[in-house]
Scaffold this motif. Structure first.
Motif, PDB file in Angstrom:
ATOM      1  N   ASN A   1       0.808  -1.225   0.000  1.00 56.29           N
ATOM      2  CA  ASN A   1       0.000   0.000   0.000  1.00 56.29           C
ATOM      3  C   ASN A   1       0.841   1.276   0.000  1.00 56.29           C
ATOM      4  OD1 ASN A   1      -2.301  -1.538  -0.033  1.00 56.29           O
ATOM      5  ND2 ASN A   1      -2.619  -1.454   2.184  1.00 56.29           N
ATOM      6  N   ASN A   2       1.989   1.237   0.651  1.00 52.26           N
ATOM      7  CA  ASN A   2       2.819   2.448   0.736  1.00 52.26           C
ATOM      8  C   ASN A   2       4.051   2.399  -0.175  1.00 52.26           C
ATOM      9  OD1 ASN A   2       4.348   0.595   2.057  1.00 52.26           O
ATOM     10  ND2 ASN A   2       4.564   1.742   3.980  1.00 52.26           N
ATOM     11  N   LEU A   3       4.044   1.486  -1.137  1.00 52.64           N
ATOM     12  CA  LEU A   3       5.169   1.378  -2.082  1.00 52.64           C
ATOM     13  C   LEU A   3       4.819   2.048  -3.413  1.00 52.64           C
ATOM     14  CD1 LEU A   3       6.310  -2.362  -1.712  1.00 52.64           C
ATOM     15  CD2 LEU A   3       7.497  -0.323  -0.873  1.00 52.64           C
ATOM     16  N   ARG A   4       5.731   2.861  -3.908  1.00 53.42           N
ATOM     17  CA  ARG A   4       5.575   3.420  -5.264  1.00 53.42           C
ATOM     18  C   ARG A   4       6.871   3.182  -6.032  1.00 53.42           C
ATOM     19  NH1 ARG A   4       1.659   3.562  -2.860  1.00 53.42           N
ATOM     20  NH2 ARG A   4       0.064   5.167  -2.669  1.00 53.42           N
ATOM     21  N   LEU A   5       6.740   2.715  -7.254  1.00 52.72           N
ATOM     22  CA  LEU A   5       7.924   2.513  -8.091  1.00 52.72           C
ATOM     23  C   LEU A   5       8.391   3.859  -8.643  1.00 52.72           C
ATOM     24  CD1 LEU A   5       9.889   0.561  -9.512  1.00 52.72           C
ATOM     25  CD2 LEU A   5       8.373   0.681 -11.490  1.00 52.72           C
ATOM     26  N   ARG A   6       9.661   4.147  -8.489  1.00 54.74           N
ATOM     27  CA  ARG A   6      10.202   5.403  -9.037  1.00 54.74           C
ATOM     28  C   ARG A   6      11.141   5.168 -10.211  1.00 54.74           C
ATOM     29  NH1 ARG A   6       6.053   7.641  -7.615  1.00 54.74           N
ATOM     30  NH2 ARG A   6       5.828   8.345  -5.471  1.00 54.74           N
ATOM     31  N   LYS A   7      11.881   4.044 -10.215  1.00 53.42           N
ATOM     32  CA  LYS A   7      12.852   3.851 -11.298  1.00 53.42           C
ATOM     33  C   LYS A   7      13.171   2.384 -11.503  1.00 53.42           C
ATOM     34  CE  LYS A   7      17.297   5.194 -13.044  1.00 53.42           C
ATOM     35  NZ  LYS A   7      17.769   3.779 -13.005  1.00 53.42           N
ATOM     36  N   LEU A   8      13.347   2.015 -12.768  1.00 53.28           N
ATOM     37  CA  LEU A   8      13.839   0.690 -13.147  1.00 53.28           C
ATOM     38  C   LEU A   8      15.134   0.848 -13.941  1.00 53.28           C
ATOM     39  CD1 LEU A   8      10.679  -1.150 -14.598  1.00 53.28           C
ATOM     40  CD2 LEU A   8      11.656  -1.421 -12.305  1.00 53.28           C
ATOM     41  N   LEU A   9      16.055  -0.089 -13.733  1.00 56.05           N
ATOM     42  CA  LEU A   9      17.183  -0.249 -14.656  1.00 56.05           C
ATOM     43  C   LEU A   9      17.082  -1.667 -15.188  1.00 56.05           C
ATOM     44  CD1 LEU A   9      20.869   0.862 -14.262  1.00 56.05           C
ATOM     45  CD2 LEU A   9      20.267  -1.348 -15.218  1.00 56.05           C
ATOM     46  N   GLY A  10      16.768  -1.766 -16.485  1.00 56.57           N
ATOM     47  CA  GLY A  10      16.517  -3.059 -17.098  1.00 56.57           C
ATOM     48  C   GLY A  10      17.688  -3.521 -17.943  1.00 56.57           C
TER      49      GLY A  10
END
Lengths: 145, 145, 145
Positions: free
Chosen positions: B79-88
């Motif tokens: 509930n309190n997690l937001r994705l900000r960045k991926l390195l793929g």
């Protein structure tokens, strides 16, 4: 001269930026900005296999301009932005070993903008990059008071 | 519907996760979570040399699920997690240039989870990955109030 | 024994460090330290094409020592430094798949220093690295109270 004025004096149109329809140019956690990897629009090919270092440096500078523009989308000003780190990806033939010289093309823009203030950096050689771009760079900026 | 409920509705068993005995799945500094690179369990091989984009997207989605599970180990809730960045990182033949399409397989999971909210991202081509996995992705999440 | 004492006991001369004239060894945002990629001074070549895993591990340990020294330049002590994340770049032949074993050479230094405390990590294979170095690693440290 403010940084906003300096950017203009350096010939950078900070608002001339076309963000991706699906990805954020940059996101923010507190006063830390994480920029997406920005590619060298107009520059494709592989260093050490058709693209020379001087051309690669120009490609890296294109990335640097877009990274600054990406961070700006979150603040509306450059005055409170400071570059803290770059990760520079160079599309490289297996025997190309001058990635650091190529990424200098990006660092030089920031050294000029920030009067020589140093940033942390990695320069690395990649077997290939999206759409064949020569360079892709991501950045971490700090928002200062 | 809460994010915890949505994760379940998306068919993700958030607690079905086997962490490394020696590495942290994720670590935290303040409200920033740094996830380890998570590999595409079940998917090995090189894009552009035997693995096609559609399969690569499935591989990337496996990584995305594990990244979410890794972040969850620190919070006990989505509930309190937001994705900000991926390195793929895409295991790529030298002439493969669709890394961005492959990593979309991870981004699509997060776009669905977060109702289209954008994250920052880099997609890059690597000459090889540990144990020959097709994809490895790392992520930065924010813990929000 | 303090961490400063432990570093000395491990044979690391924390102040024996030659920073780049143009790049920051590390920068700081709040209590987060971003280290530059540090290369394996003294170790060049490609894993899977002339450099074996044991040599690669030694190369990675050199990077780890320099990362610790880089972070130290910002704090003047190791006592309040904690490693949170490594990104390990291994100069790799296309069929080399033991990047994780190579980067263990860096992780082992930190596991010893921090009594087994785990860090997050990515280990990845790169087609080439600056000046042909075998390994380049970047790190994120936390400054704790």
């Amino acid at each position: 001269m403010s940084l906003d004025e300096k950017v203009k004096a350096m010939g950078i149109d900070i608002e001339d930026f076309s963000p991706s329809p699906t990805l954020a140019p940059a996101t923010r956690i507190g006063n830390t900005i994480y920029c997406s990897g920005h590619v060298s629009t107009g520059y494709v090919g592989k260093l050490g296999a058709g693209v020379d270092v001087e051309t690669g440096k120009q490609a890296a500078r294109v990335c640097a301009e877009d990274l600054l523009k990406a961070a700006y989308t979150l603040t509306g000003t450059v005055n409170n932005l400071r570059l803290r780190k770059l990760l520079g990806a160079v599309n490289s033939a297996p025997d190309f070993t001058d990635q650091h010289l190529v990424i200098n093309g990006a660092s030089e823009l920031f050294w000029e903008l920030y009067d020589g203030e140093k940033h942390a950096r990695s320069a690395l050689g990649f077997s290939s990059l999206p759409n064949g771009f020569a360079v892709e760079i991501e950045a971490v900026f700090e928002i200062v008071d």
